[in-house]
Design a protein around this motif. Sequence first.
Motif, PDB file in Angstrom:
ATOM      1  N   LEU A  37       0.823  -1.216   0.000  1.00 32.67           N
ATOM      2  CA  LEU A  37       0.000   0.000   0.000  1.00 32.67           C
ATOM      3  C   LEU A  37       0.854   1.262   0.000  1.00 32.67           C
ATOM      4  CD1 LEU A  37      -2.853  -1.096   2.418  1.00 32.67           C
ATOM      5  CD2 LEU A  37      -2.981  -0.789  -0.068  1.00 32.67           C
ATOM      6  N   ASP A  38       1.968   1.231   0.723  1.00 37.59           N
ATOM      7  CA  ASP A  38       2.875   2.384   0.713  1.00 37.59           C
ATOM      8  C   ASP A  38       3.438   2.624  -0.685  1.00 37.59           C
ATOM      9  OD1 ASP A  38       2.493   2.833   3.414  1.00 37.59           O
ATOM     10  OD2 ASP A  38       4.382   1.871   4.028  1.00 37.59           O
ATOM     11  N   ASP A  59       0.639   4.052  -2.836  1.00 39.50           N
ATOM     12  CA  ASP A  59       0.396   5.457  -2.514  1.00 39.50           C
ATOM     13  C   ASP A  59       1.467   6.358  -3.135  1.00 39.50           C
ATOM     14  OD1 ASP A  59      -1.915   4.964  -1.102  1.00 39.50           O
ATOM     15  OD2 ASP A  59      -0.944   5.016   0.872  1.00 39.50           O
ATOM     16  N   ARG A  60       2.735   5.929  -3.054  1.00 40.46           N
ATOM     17  CA  ARG A  60       3.819   6.739  -3.646  1.00 40.46           C
ATOM     18  C   ARG A  60       3.661   6.821  -5.149  1.00 40.46           C
ATOM     19  NH1 ARG A  60       6.884   3.924   0.152  1.00 40.46           N
ATOM     20  NH2 ARG A  60       7.745   2.534  -1.426  1.00 40.46           N
TER      21      ARG A  60
END
Length: 69
Positions: free
Chosen positions: A59-60, A63-64
């Motif tokens: 997810l990180d 998101d990036r």
Amino acid sequence: MDPGQEDKWIEPGELLERKVPYHSCREFARRLFTIVDGLESIEPPELREEVVSDARAFLDRLDRHIAQA
């Protein structure tokens, strides 16, 4: 089916309990991550935390990527 795998229907046709021996928590967590939408729970806690960690990292990265678009 993996050698040593044990399957038990908790709710016939609906909820399957599967016990699978594994050697590497990290490797098995990555296998589970590919089917995470079909999982009800993961035990032991160390394996569950590894799957959660993989999901958070995914997810990180997502998101990036979205933020850069």
